[in-house]
Design a protein around this motif. Structure first.
Motif, PDB file in Angstrom:
ATOM      1  N   ARG A 159       1.293   3.912  -3.217  1.00 33.29           N
ATOM      2  CA  ARG A 159       0.874   5.299  -3.016  1.00 33.29           C
ATOM      3  C   ARG A 159       2.019   6.272  -3.275  1.00 33.29           C
ATOM      4  O   ARG A 159       1.858   7.258  -3.992  1.00 33.29           O
ATOM      5  N   ALA A 215      -8.103   3.102   2.144  1.00 30.91           N
ATOM      6  CA  ALA A 215      -7.452   3.284   3.453  1.00 30.91           C
ATOM      7  C   ALA A 215      -8.440   3.844   4.471  1.00 30.91           C
ATOM      8  O   ALA A 215      -8.410   3.466   5.642  1.00 30.91           O
ATOM      9  N   LYS A 272      -6.653   8.006  -5.763  1.00 26.56           N
ATOM     10  CA  LYS A 272      -7.912   8.265  -5.060  1.00 26.56           C
ATOM     11  C   LYS A 272      -8.507   6.962  -4.530  1.00 26.56           C
ATOM     12  O   LYS A 272      -8.979   6.896  -3.398  1.00 26.56           O
ATOM     13  N   GLU A 326      -6.604   5.884  -1.460  1.00 29.16           N
ATOM     14  CA  GLU A 326      -6.944   6.711  -0.295  1.00 29.16           C
ATOM     15  C   GLU A 326      -8.310   6.345   0.257  1.00 29.16           C
ATOM     16  O   GLU A 326      -8.490   6.277   1.471  1.00 29.16           O
ATOM     17  N   GLU A 327      -9.280   6.093  -0.620  1.00 28.49           N
ATOM     18  CA  GLU A 327     -10.616   5.701  -0.173  1.00 28.49           C
ATOM     19  C   GLU A 327     -10.582   4.338   0.512  1.00 28.49           C
ATOM     20  O   GLU A 327     -11.248   4.130   1.523  1.00 28.49           O
ATOM     21  N   GLN A 364       2.601   8.958  -6.463  1.00 29.49           N
ATOM     22  CA  GLN A 364       2.839  10.386  -6.234  1.00 29.49           C
ATOM     23  C   GLN A 364       4.131  10.838  -6.914  1.00 29.49           C
ATOM     24  O   GLN A 364       4.185  11.904  -7.519  1.00 29.49           O
ATOM     25  N   HIS A 371       0.830  -1.202   0.000  1.00 27.43           N
ATOM     26  CA  HIS A 371       0.000   0.000   0.000  1.00 27.43           C
ATOM     27  C   HIS A 371       0.868   1.258   0.000  1.00 27.43           C
ATOM     28  O   HIS A 371       0.656   2.166  -0.815  1.00 27.43           O
TER      29      HIS A 371
END
Length: 181
Positions: free
Chosen positions: A127, A161, A155, A158-159, A131, A123
């Motif tokens: 991520r 997580a 996105k 992040e959702e 970035q 994860h």
């Protein structure tokens, strides 16, 4: 033809599973450009090509596990001197004296991403890699649809997580659990 995205992964010898995750994550990203992934050479392999690959890399990934073993120091030094975009991951395990020394000398100077499991590494790596790719989109000449695909994947991560349940900890220790009375 467009030049591939070059990634160099410097890692502790025992982190074979994490190196596998790097390849899986990269293969799953919505980017049409090819990838060139190089790793710390194994014992007996030539060092010079690895150091050249560090200098040619767009991104330098440093993964510290239990040990900080040769030639990680040479790779790290080369990446720092070449001012490479660097992602530093540190596994939460007991560290050897060499790894502890590296952490004391460099740990406060760089952003470290801690992880305690393979899932957590996957994860965090995905991520931070996304970035970095978005930050380097112009340099890498990513197309708008690739940028949009990476942004959508970020996105979604992040959702996920936010929806993931908190990991309970501490039940493995001695305790007194009170009843209703």
């Amino acid at each position: 033809m467009a030049e591939p995205i070059r990634l160099f992964v410097s890692s502790s010898p025992e982190l074979e599973a994490e190196r596998e995750v790097v390849g899986q994550v990269v293969a799953g990203l919505p980017v049409r450009l090819g990838w060139e992934i190089r790793h710390t050479p194994k014992p007996g392999e030539a060092l010079a090509p690895a150091l050249e690959a560090v200098e040619a890399a767009h991104l330098y990934v440093f993964i510290l596990g239990m040990d900080y073993a040769a030639p990680m120091g040479l790779e790290w030094g080369r990446a720092v001197r070449a001012r490479k975009r660097t992602l530093v991951f540190v596994k939460e395990v007991p560290h050897s004296p060499a790894a502890a020394l590296w952490l004391s000398e460099h740990g406060a100077k760089v952003e470290r991403i801690a992880f305690d499991s393979l899932a957590a590494f996957r994860h965090a790596f995905e991520r931070h890699l996304i970035q970095a790719l978005l930050d380097l989109a112009e340099t890498l000449r990513l197309h708008l649809d690739e940028i949009e695909g990476l942004a959508a994947r970020m996105k979604a991560l992040e959702e996920a997580a936010l929806q993931a349940p908190a990991v309970a900890r501490g039940a493995d220790r001695s305790a007194i659990i009170l009843g209703e009375r």
